[in-house]
Scaffold this motif. Structure first.
Motif, PDB file in Angstrom:
ATOM      1  N   ILE A   4       0.757  -1.324  -0.020  1.00 57.20           N
ATOM      2  CA  ILE A   4      -0.115  -0.252   0.030  1.00 57.20           C
ATOM      3  C   ILE A   4       0.983   1.242  -0.034  1.00 57.20           C
ATOM      4  O   ILE A   4       0.462   2.255  -0.732  1.00 57.20           O
ATOM      5  CB  ILE A   4      -0.973  -0.103   1.234  1.00 57.20           C
ATOM      6  CG1 ILE A   4      -0.151  -0.258   2.701  1.00 57.20           C
ATOM      7  CG2 ILE A   4      -2.096  -1.049   1.171  1.00 57.20           C
ATOM      8  CD1 ILE A   4      -1.141  -0.063   3.777  1.00 57.20           C
ATOM      9  N   SER A   5       1.909   1.193   0.479  1.00 61.04           N
ATOM     10  CA  SER A   5       2.801   2.299   0.787  1.00 61.04           C
ATOM     11  C   SER A   5       3.358   2.692  -0.584  1.00 61.04           C
ATOM     12  O   SER A   5       3.573   3.918  -1.175  1.00 61.04           O
ATOM     13  CB  SER A   5       4.021   2.172   1.624  1.00 61.04           C
ATOM     14  OG  SER A   5       3.555   1.987   2.947  1.00 61.04           O
ATOM     15  N   LEU A  47      -1.533  11.539  10.977  1.00 62.32           N
ATOM     16  CA  LEU A  47      -1.745  11.857   9.538  1.00 62.32           C
ATOM     17  C   LEU A  47      -1.565  10.461   8.881  1.00 62.32           C
ATOM     18  O   LEU A  47      -1.985  10.327   7.663  1.00 62.32           O
ATOM     19  CB  LEU A  47      -0.628  12.631   9.071  1.00 62.32           C
ATOM     20  CG  LEU A  47      -0.966  14.107   9.567  1.00 62.32           C
ATOM     21  CD1 LEU A  47       0.267  14.975   9.080  1.00 62.32           C
ATOM     22  CD2 LEU A  47      -2.166  14.655   9.034  1.00 62.32           C
ATOM     23  N   THR A  48      -1.171   9.270   9.473  1.00 67.86           N
ATOM     24  CA  THR A  48      -1.285   8.137   8.875  1.00 67.86           C
ATOM     25  C   THR A  48      -2.056   6.959   9.459  1.00 67.86           C
ATOM     26  O   THR A  48      -2.410   5.914   9.141  1.00 67.86           O
ATOM     27  CB  THR A  48       0.311   7.632   8.666  1.00 67.86           C
ATOM     28  OG1 THR A  48       0.554   7.669  10.169  1.00 67.86           O
ATOM     29  CG2 THR A  48       1.007   8.209   7.950  1.00 67.86           C
ATOM     30  N   ASP A  49      -3.024   7.409  10.264  1.00 64.74           N
ATOM     31  CA  ASP A  49      -3.937   6.655  11.005  1.00 64.74           C
ATOM     32  C   ASP A  49      -4.957   6.004  10.096  1.00 64.74           C
ATOM     33  O   ASP A  49      -5.842   6.688   9.471  1.00 64.74           O
ATOM     34  CB  ASP A  49      -4.590   7.331  12.215  1.00 64.74           C
ATOM     35  CG  ASP A  49      -5.517   6.625  13.110  1.00 64.74           C
ATOM     36  OD1 ASP A  49      -6.090   5.327  12.618  1.00 64.74           O
ATOM     37  OD2 ASP A  49      -5.968   6.936  14.246  1.00 64.74           O
ATOM     38  N   PRO A  50      -5.010   4.862   9.764  1.00 70.06           N
ATOM     39  CA  PRO A  50      -5.916   4.315   8.911  1.00 70.06           C
ATOM     40  C   PRO A  50      -7.412   4.525   9.151  1.00 70.06           C
ATOM     41  O   PRO A  50      -8.532   4.301   8.269  1.00 70.06           O
ATOM     42  CB  PRO A  50      -5.508   2.659   8.721  1.00 70.06           C
ATOM     43  CG  PRO A  50      -4.997   2.590   9.929  1.00 70.06           C
ATOM     44  CD  PRO A  50      -4.153   3.652  10.223  1.00 70.06           C
ATOM     45  N   SER A  51      -7.564   4.736  10.462  1.00 63.83           N
ATOM     46  CA  SER A  51      -9.013   4.539  10.899  1.00 63.83           C
ATOM     47  C   SER A  51      -9.445   5.998  11.106  1.00 63.83           C
ATOM     48  O   SER A  51     -10.841   6.302  10.998  1.00 63.83           O
ATOM     49  CB  SER A  51      -9.106   4.336  12.668  1.00 63.83           C
ATOM     50  OG  SER A  51      -8.481   5.133  13.323  1.00 63.83           O
ATOM     51  N   THR A  52      -8.807   7.051  10.478  1.00 65.11           N
ATOM     52  CA  THR A  52      -9.364   8.348  10.145  1.00 65.11           C
ATOM     53  C   THR A  52      -9.534   8.724   8.833  1.00 65.11           C
ATOM     54  O   THR A  52      -9.037   8.026   8.033  1.00 65.11           O
ATOM     55  CB  THR A  52      -8.263   9.516  10.824  1.00 65.11           C
ATOM     56  OG1 THR A  52      -8.022   9.116  12.074  1.00 65.11           O
ATOM     57  CG2 THR A  52      -8.688  10.819  10.479  1.00 65.11           C
ATOM     58  N   GLY A  83      -3.519   8.975   1.294  1.00 66.98           N
ATOM     59  CA  GLY A  83      -3.265   7.439   0.983  1.00 66.98           C
ATOM     60  C   GLY A  83      -3.071   6.809   1.992  1.00 66.98           C
ATOM     61  O   GLY A  83      -3.396   7.087   3.406  1.00 66.98           O
ATOM     62  N   ARG A  84      -2.600   5.490   1.717  1.00 65.46           N
ATOM     63  CA  ARG A  84      -2.396   4.269   2.726  1.00 65.46           C
ATOM     64  C   ARG A  84      -1.114   4.147   3.015  1.00 65.46           C
ATOM     65  O   ARG A  84      -0.396   3.740   2.038  1.00 65.46           O
ATOM     66  CB  ARG A  84      -3.327   3.390   2.665  1.00 65.46           C
ATOM     67  CG  ARG A  84      -4.946   3.433   2.367  1.00 65.46           C
ATOM     68  CD  ARG A  84      -5.391   3.643   4.064  1.00 65.46           C
ATOM     69  NE  ARG A  84      -5.169   2.591   4.916  1.00 65.46           N
ATOM     70  CZ  ARG A  84      -6.232   1.409   5.013  1.00 65.46           C
ATOM     71  NH1 ARG A  84      -7.257   1.559   4.309  1.00 65.46           N
ATOM     72  NH2 ARG A  84      -5.553   0.674   5.786  1.00 65.46           N
ATOM     73  N   TRP A  85      -0.576   4.079   4.244  1.00 62.92           N
ATOM     74  CA  TRP A  85       1.072   3.862   4.327  1.00 62.92           C
ATOM     75  C   TRP A  85       0.940   2.557   5.275  1.00 62.92           C
ATOM     76  O   TRP A  85       0.341   2.697   6.424  1.00 62.92           O
ATOM     77  CB  TRP A  85       1.806   5.103   4.800  1.00 62.92           C
ATOM     78  CG  TRP A  85       1.506   6.289   3.806  1.00 62.92           C
ATOM     79  CD1 TRP A  85       0.482   7.039   3.656  1.00 62.92           C
ATOM     80  CD2 TRP A  85       2.356   6.480   2.886  1.00 62.92           C
ATOM     81  NE1 TRP A  85       0.544   8.051   2.843  1.00 62.92           N
ATOM     82  CE2 TRP A  85       1.846   7.810   2.100  1.00 62.92           C
ATOM     83  CE3 TRP A  85       3.528   6.006   2.155  1.00 62.92           C
ATOM     84  CZ2 TRP A  85       2.462   8.442   1.039  1.00 62.92           C
ATOM     85  CZ3 TRP A  85       4.105   6.457   1.252  1.00 62.92           C
ATOM     86  CH2 TRP A  85       3.442   7.692   0.655  1.00 62.92           C
ATOM     87  N   ALA A  86       2.041   1.905   5.088  1.00 58.54           N
ATOM     88  CA  ALA A  86       2.235   0.863   6.199  1.00 58.54           C
ATOM     89  C   ALA A  86       2.602   1.508   7.383  1.00 58.54           C
ATOM     90  O   ALA A  86       2.658   0.683   8.546  1.00 58.54           O
ATOM     91  CB  ALA A  86       3.273  -0.240   5.441  1.00 58.54           C
TER      92      ALA A  86
END
Length: 266
Positions: A4-5, A47-52, A83-86
């Motif tokens: 995903i990154s 800023l990288t929290d996937p739940s937000t 975006g989505r980051w690992a």
């Protein structure tokens, strides 16, 4: 960068490309954003929290950085945090790559890319030649700004502003030693034109026709254009030694003599 990154990085680089080559300010401002996020791990996590929700993160980034950086940087940053980051570190590494890409694109737009590629190589050689300087610029415990100022003092007027900005960012040593990072930046520059980088060691300087023939021969062998970084090294006596990635083609006279000596020694 994988998974995903990698997908998110592609989107960020597309946003950089859409912003145009510009003057290079986009790149240096992205480096400033990276420095801020490196200092603020809590912000990086948010800023990288996937739940937000992506829009919420983009809005937060704009509120924090808007007015401090250009509109183009805010646009790239919005794409990045959407975006989505690992990991949070992948976000900052991706933004650093985006900054390098922006600087390289600006240099290419001004017809300076060849010079930048050569200067990056020469800066690396210059730092390797001084053990104390080499240790300083790779020391992660020292402030990046101080290391950047040192390089500016040593290199200003000798290299382009693009090369100086890239060297100063490499001194942050975020993902490895100064030399390793600077080499990675050089690869990004070469990739801009789908070229390979070759280090060529010769006993005496090559003239332009020799360089052209060598570049053509290497391009034919590897199927891609090759940028030559020439090192004049009298110790090789004669012939030529070419290092391209992990491959070394050593046709120097010194090597041939050493091989002959070993065979005679039995």
């Amino acid at each position: 960068m994988r998974g995903i990154s990698a997908k998110s990085l592609d989107e960020v680089l597309a946003a950089v490309s859409a912003a145009g080559s510009g003057s290079g300010d986009l790149g240096t401002e992205l480096f400033d954003v990276v420095a801020t996020l490196d200092r603020e791990p809590a912000l990086r996590r948010v800023l990288t929290d996937p739940s937000t929700e992506a829009e919420a993160k983009a809005g937060l980034a704009e509120r924090i950085f808007g007015g401090k950086v250009s509109a183009d940087v805010v646009t790239v940053l919005r794409v990045a945090v959407s975006g989505r980051w690992a990991s949070g570190r992948d976000l900052t590494d991706g933004l650093e790559t985006a900054g390098v890409t922006a600087l390289i694109a600006a240099a290419d737009g001004k017809g300076e890319l060849d010079a930048v590629e050569t200067e990056l190589f020469e800066v690396g050689r210059f730092v390797r030649s001084d053990a104390e300087l080499r240790q300083i610029v790779s020391d992660r415990g020292l402030p990046s700004a101080a290391k950047g100022e040192l390089l500016s003092t040593l290199l200003s007027g000798k290299v382009s502003t693009t090369t100086l900005a890239l060297a100063s960012q490499a001194a942050a040593a975020r993902t490895g030693s100064f030399e390793r990072v600077l080499t990675a930046f050089g690869v990004i520059a070469a990739d801009r034109r789908s070229r390979l980088l070759a280090e060529v060691r010769v006993a005496t300087e090559l003239d332009d026709s020799d360089k052209t023939r060598l570049a053509a021969a290497l391009a034919k062998k590897y199927g891609r254009d090759v940028h030559l970084n020439i090192v004049v090294d009298p110790s090789i006596v004669g012939g030529i030694s070419v290092s391209l990635g992990d491959e070394v083609v050593d046709g120097s006279m010194s090597t041939r003599l050493e091989v002959a000596r070993r065979r005679l020694a039995g």
